[in-house]
Design a protein around this motif. Structure first.
Motif, short mmCIF file in Angstrom:
data_model
loop_
_atom_site.label_atom_id
_atom_site.label_comp_id
_atom_site.label_asym_id
_atom_site.label_seq_id
_atom_site.Cartn_x
_atom_site.Cartn_y
_atom_site.Cartn_z
N PHE A 128 45.53 35.77 109.87
CA PHE A 128 44.81 34.75 109.10
C PHE A 128 45.80 33.87 108.31
O PHE A 128 45.62 32.67 108.18
N LEU A 151 36.11 22.04 110.49
CA LEU A 151 37.20 22.43 109.59
C LEU A 151 37.75 23.76 110.09
O LEU A 151 38.94 23.96 110.22
N VAL A 152 36.80 24.64 110.39
CA VAL A 152 37.14 26.02 110.71
C VAL A 152 38.01 26.13 111.98
O VAL A 152 38.77 27.07 112.13
N HIS A 183 43.50 19.44 109.25
CA HIS A 183 42.59 20.33 108.53
C HIS A 183 42.71 20.22 107.01
O HIS A 183 41.72 20.06 106.30
N ARG A 185 39.95 19.18 104.38
CA ARG A 185 39.44 20.20 103.45
C ARG A 185 39.59 19.71 102.01
O ARG A 185 38.66 19.82 101.20
N ALA A 240 27.00 27.82 109.61
CA ALA A 240 27.99 28.42 108.71
C ALA A 240 27.37 28.85 107.40
O ALA A 240 27.69 29.89 106.84
N THR A 254 25.28 33.33 108.24
CA THR A 254 26.25 34.19 107.57
C THR A 254 25.66 34.81 106.31
O THR A 254 25.85 35.98 106.02
N ARG A 287 41.73 33.53 116.83
CA ARG A 287 42.92 32.68 116.70
C ARG A 287 43.63 32.62 118.05
O ARG A 287 43.49 33.53 118.87
N TYR A 340 40.88 34.44 105.27
CA TYR A 340 41.98 34.48 104.31
C TYR A 340 42.90 33.29 104.55
O TYR A 340 43.05 32.83 105.68
N HIS A 361 42.17 28.53 105.59
CA HIS A 361 40.82 28.28 106.10
C HIS A 361 39.76 29.13 105.40
O HIS A 361 38.61 29.15 105.83
N CYS A 403 36.79 30.76 103.71
CA CYS A 403 35.45 30.18 103.60
C CYS A 403 35.31 29.27 102.38
O CYS A 403 35.51 29.70 101.25
C1 HEM Z 1 34.83 29.32 106.97
C2 HEM Z 1 32.55 33.57 106.48
C3 HEM Z 1 29.01 31.40 103.92
C4 HEM Z 1 31.07 27.11 104.79
C5 HEM Z 1 34.50 30.65 107.07
C6 HEM Z 1 35.30 31.65 107.76
C7 HEM Z 1 34.65 32.84 107.62
C8 HEM Z 1 33.45 32.60 106.85
C9 HEM Z 1 35.09 34.19 108.18
C10 HEM Z 1 36.63 31.42 108.50
C11 HEM Z 1 37.75 31.73 107.54
C12 HEM Z 1 39.14 31.67 108.11
O1 HEM Z 1 39.36 31.16 109.20
O2 HEM Z 1 40.07 32.14 107.38
C13 HEM Z 1 31.40 33.36 105.71
C14 HEM Z 1 30.52 34.40 105.24
C15 HEM Z 1 29.52 33.79 104.52
C16 HEM Z 1 29.80 32.37 104.54
C17 HEM Z 1 30.69 35.89 105.50
C18 HEM Z 1 28.35 34.41 103.79
C19 HEM Z 1 28.33 35.62 103.27
C20 HEM Z 1 29.26 30.06 103.93
C21 HEM Z 1 28.45 29.07 103.26
C22 HEM Z 1 29.00 27.85 103.52
C23 HEM Z 1 30.19 28.09 104.34
C24 HEM Z 1 27.21 29.36 102.42
C25 HEM Z 1 28.45 26.57 103.00
C26 HEM Z 1 28.52 25.43 103.59
C27 HEM Z 1 32.28 27.35 105.41
C28 HEM Z 1 33.22 26.30 105.78
C29 HEM Z 1 34.31 26.94 106.40
C30 HEM Z 1 34.00 28.36 106.41
C31 HEM Z 1 33.05 24.81 105.55
C32 HEM Z 1 35.57 26.28 106.98
C33 HEM Z 1 36.71 26.32 105.99
C34 HEM Z 1 38.03 25.84 106.57
O3 HEM Z 1 38.28 26.00 107.77
O4 HEM Z 1 38.84 25.26 105.79
N1 HEM Z 1 33.38 31.26 106.52
N2 HEM Z 1 30.94 32.14 105.29
N3 HEM Z 1 30.30 29.43 104.56
N4 HEM Z 1 32.79 28.57 105.78
FE1 HEM Z 1 31.91 30.35 105.46
#
Ligand code: HEM
Length: 427
Positions: free
Chosen positions: A61, A98-99, A106, A110, A255, A259, A307, A361, A364, A366
């Motif tokens: 990560f 983004l993810v 990115h 972000r 997302a 989740t 990845r 972590y 990226h 969350c």
């Molecule tokens: C990215 C989990 C809720 C928006 C991620 C990633 C994970 C994750 C595993 C990828 C992280 C990485 O690559 O290091 C979760 C879990 C949630 C949750 C377990 C709930 C318990 C949300 C919510 C939103 C959200 C409520 C609201 C919009 C995003 C966005 C990214 C992301 C925008 C991309 C960030 C980036 O790539 O810079 N999330 N998420 N997530 N999540 Fe969540």
């Protein structure tokens, strides 16, 4: 003693099946053999290198250049031609959000888009989340039983997601129908027939997301993350592209929604299975934030992430060639004894619970983590206050949608004696 070769289940790399029941029910338990003996292994079935120890998952990560997230939303099961044609017919073009975006695009995006996620901005949503949670508990408090997934979590988290994104009220009902299809399309192993049905739903979801986006474009003055992004596009069109906006309009719903709905169901399940902990948080709600964090660690809703190795390298001492795809199993990392003492136990007072990797972590990690935490906290506050005598219905078979990554029970039946509801005995 050697295991009987006839009756022993296939273990090791050849037996790893992230679409099978053992992984769905308990991803960390099903990979204990790996953490203990072969923490990085190649799964021929999947065509991925699987990484299961905490330090290794975190290291992958951490380096998002060597380990590119570009494949995070790729279909893990190659689809049949008919499904591909169906998607093409709808002009389906899910691309970088983004993810799954590489640097430097990115980080620029972000940084530009993070403001709506700051604590001060999120605080605006709290009354809405509270009101929704109360309304849904009201709707079943006297019934004595409920499926917390269908009757509350699925609905409330979707409504919150749509409000957060700024979807017009009148379009919410249509978007509600589609979201699950994306999960199966991206992380599932649908059969041929299912692939076409899923492609239809994904295609419609994609088109409708475009329609909603166009509508917001006509008047982007409203609240929400998508109108905010559209306003910003005028200043930085090369950072916030049209392709980004359309892709995020669809991926953002998933997302933010599934989740969090899954996390809530997983949390209530593990808390009710650990009755003394449930009773402790009923007696002292100030412990709920700690419970939320330990639920996310112990029974998180994103089980694995992906990845792509961009150069020859190694993970945990195992050589990994350039172009290799990695499945990094957060759920396994979260139960790694090397990082979490008595990792399988639910410990409300664990001092490093927040080290969990459920939100990923590094760069990226969350962006919605604090919105998700707020929702989970409010759900637990309302449920413990209104229905402290809640218990899991005993006669249910808990099932999970077969996929590598998004994990939560399809249904979670709970029961209680409505005559003993605190609001009746002590109104
Ligand atoms: C990215 C989990 C809720 C928006 C991620 C990633 C994970 C994750 C595993 C990828 C992280 C990485 O690559 O290091 C979760 C879990 C949630 C949750 C377990 C709930 C318990 C949300 C919510 C939103 C959200 C409520 C609201 C919009 C995003 C966005 C990214 C992301 C925008 C991309 C960030 C980036 O790539 O810079 N999330 N998420 N997530 N999540 Fe969540």
């Amino acid at each position: 003693a050697a295991a009987c070769p006839v009756t022993a289940p296939v273990s090791g790399a050849a037996g790893f099946d992230p679409f099978g029941e053992a992984y769905q029910a308990d991803p960390a338990g099903s990979l204990r053999w790996s953490r203990d003996g072969e923490p990085v292994f190649y799964s021929p079935e999947l065509g991925y290198w699987v990484v299961t120890r905490y330090e290794d998952v975190k290291a992958v990560f951490r380096d998002n250049v060597l380990f590119s997230p570009s494949i995070a939303l790729e279909k893990i099961t190659p689809v049949c031609e008919e499904a591909t044609e169906t998607l093409a017919r709808y002009g389906y073009a899910m691309d970088r959000t983004l993810v799954n975006e590489d640097e430097p695009a990115h980080m620029a995006r972000r940084r530009a888009l993070i403001d709506p996620f700051t604590p001060a901005r999120l605080a605006h949503h709290e009354p809405m989340v509270r009101r929704l949670a109360r309304e849904y508990v009201d709707s079943f408090a006297d019934a004595g039983k409920a499926d917390l997934v269908d009757d509350m979590f699925w609905e409330v988290t979707l409504t919150v997601a749509l409000h957060f994104l700024g979807v017009p009220e009148e379009d919410m009902a249509t978007l509600r129908k589609y979201s699950i299809a994306h999960t199966v399309n991206t992380w599932g192993r649908p059969s041929r027939d299912e692939q076409v049905a899923v492609a239809e739903a994904v295609g419609k979801f994609w088109q409708f997301a475009g329609t909603v986006l166009d509508k917001i474009r006509r008047d982007p003055s409203g609240p929400g993350w998508m109108p905010y992004s559209i306003r910003l596009q005028r200043e930085m069109p090369e950072v916030i592209t049209d392709s980004y906006l359309h892709s995020m309009m669809m991926a953002g719903i998933v997302a933010a929604h599934e989740t969090t709905a899954n996390a809530a169901a997983n949390a209530v399940k593990v808390l009710l299975e650990n009755r003394t902990v449930w009773e402790e948080i009923c007696a002292d709600p100030s412990l709920i934030p700690y419970a939320v964090e330990e639920c996310l660690r112990h029974n998180g809703s994103v089980a694995a992430w992906r990845r792509l190795a961009t150069a020859d390298t190694e993970v945990g001492g195992v050589p990994i060639p350039r172009g290799a795809k990695l499945l990094i199993v957060n759920a396994s990392a979260n139960h790694d004894e090397r990082h979490f003492e008595h990792a399988d136990e639910f410990d409300l007072r664990r001092d490093n619970a927040a080290d969990h990797l459920t939100f990923g972590y590094g760069s990226h990690q969350c962006m919605g983590k604090n919105l998700a935490r707020m929702e989970l906290q409010i759900f637990l506050e309302e449920l413990t206050r209104r229905l402290p005598h809640l218990e899991l219905a005993g006669d249910q078979q808990i099932t999970y949608l077969p996929n590598t990554s998004f994990r939560g029970p399809d249904h979670l039946w709970v029961q209680w004696d409505p005559a003993a509801n605190p609001e009746r005995t002590d109104p």
